[in-house]
Design a protein around this motif. Sequence first.
Motif, PDB file in Angstrom:
ATOM      1  N   LEU A 107      42.871 -22.884  38.479  1.00 40.93           N
ATOM      2  CA  LEU A 107      42.934 -24.153  37.752  1.00 40.93           C
ATOM      3  C   LEU A 107      41.664 -24.964  37.979  1.00 40.93           C
ATOM      4  O   LEU A 107      41.148 -25.607  37.053  1.00 40.93           O
ATOM      5  N   ALA A 108      41.131 -24.926  39.196  1.00 38.36           N
ATOM      6  CA  ALA A 108      39.898 -25.657  39.478  1.00 38.36           C
ATOM      7  C   ALA A 108      38.727 -25.081  38.694  1.00 38.36           C
ATOM      8  O   ALA A 108      37.889 -25.824  38.148  1.00 38.36           O
ATOM      9  N   SER A 109      38.684 -23.750  38.595  1.00 38.65           N
ATOM     10  CA  SER A 109      37.594 -23.142  37.812  1.00 38.65           C
ATOM     11  C   SER A 109      37.731 -23.473  36.328  1.00 38.65           C
ATOM     12  O   SER A 109      36.725 -23.683  35.634  1.00 38.65           O
ATOM     13  N   SER A 157      34.920 -25.525  34.204  1.00 43.62           N
ATOM     14  CA  SER A 157      34.283 -24.906  33.035  1.00 43.62           C
ATOM     15  C   SER A 157      34.544 -25.669  31.745  1.00 43.62           C
ATOM     16  O   SER A 157      34.166 -25.208  30.678  1.00 43.62           O
ATOM     17  N   GLN A 158      35.232 -26.796  31.828  1.00 46.58           N
ATOM     18  CA  GLN A 158      35.494 -27.656  30.681  1.00 46.58           C
ATOM     19  C   GLN A 158      36.274 -26.947  29.575  1.00 46.58           C
ATOM     20  O   GLN A 158      36.000 -27.114  28.390  1.00 46.58           O
ATOM     21  N   GLY A 159      37.209 -26.087  29.975  1.00 45.61           N
ATOM     22  CA  GLY A 159      38.131 -25.471  29.025  1.00 45.61           C
ATOM     23  C   GLY A 159      37.606 -24.258  28.304  1.00 45.61           C
ATOM     24  O   GLY A 159      38.244 -23.771  27.365  1.00 45.61           O
ATOM     25  N   LEU A 160      36.400 -23.758  28.683  1.00 43.43           N
ATOM     26  CA  LEU A 160      35.883 -22.554  28.040  1.00 43.43           C
ATOM     27  C   LEU A 160      36.562 -21.346  28.678  1.00 43.43           C
ATOM     28  O   LEU A 160      36.488 -21.146  29.902  1.00 43.43           O
ATOM     29  N   VAL A 161      37.219 -20.545  27.864  1.00 47.24           N
ATOM     30  CA  VAL A 161      37.962 -19.390  28.362  1.00 47.24           C
ATOM     31  C   VAL A 161      37.328 -18.129  27.809  1.00 47.24           C
ATOM     32  O   VAL A 161      37.094 -18.012  26.602  1.00 47.24           O
ATOM     33  N   ASP A 162      37.035 -17.196  28.691  1.00 46.44           N
ATOM     34  CA  ASP A 162      36.493 -15.904  28.265  1.00 46.44           C
ATOM     35  C   ASP A 162      37.683 -14.988  27.975  1.00 46.44           C
ATOM     36  O   ASP A 162      38.230 -14.361  28.887  1.00 46.44           O
TER      37      ASP A 162
END
Length: 199
Positions: free
Chosen positions: A78-80, A84-89
């Motif tokens: 959750l911290a990562s 990352s401001q909601g950018l999901v790979d």
Amino acid sequence: MHRSYQPLKPVTNRFLQQRWDQNDFDNHRRKVSTALPLVDTKGMKTPAHVQLKLKKLQLQDERLSIIHRDNRLLASRLASIVRSQGLVDHRNQYHLKSLNADKRREELMLVGHQNQAIYQRITARQSEYRRQLWLDDWERAERRRDDISRYPRGLAQKQRSNRKVKFAAVDGGGGERSTSSSNIDTDRTDTTEEADRES
């Protein structure tokens, strides 16, 4: 006189004997009230390993440690995500492949060959039952039964087809008798014909 103390044995002084007997009785009652049991009925003590279940505590500690580890991993994820401001790979270029696919394929081929060999052996096997011998034995038994029987088989059927039974009917008013014939097979006629044939 009847209200005075009556001792069990003859005594010189009834008053003193009454006091002595009363003291003896009081001492006896005191000893009975303060007596301790000779048989221990308390039951056995609970063993220490039953009172304190160390294995259960160990399992609880292990479960709590697993929960804490999962919580830490989830918190780090959750911290990562927050950093990352909601950018999901979400793109996954990994193609599923098995490391032992060749080994499993070889085992499957081996099992298939073994099954085919078993099927060939089963289908190539000749029957152990000799049906012709059974039929010959049955015919031989039938012939012996026909030889020892009193009346040959099939004779009753032939006689039933040719037998005729006459019935006599009486009219109610005139007294005339009419006869009719029909082909009927009954057990009574069979027995009468056998009796005629014997005589």
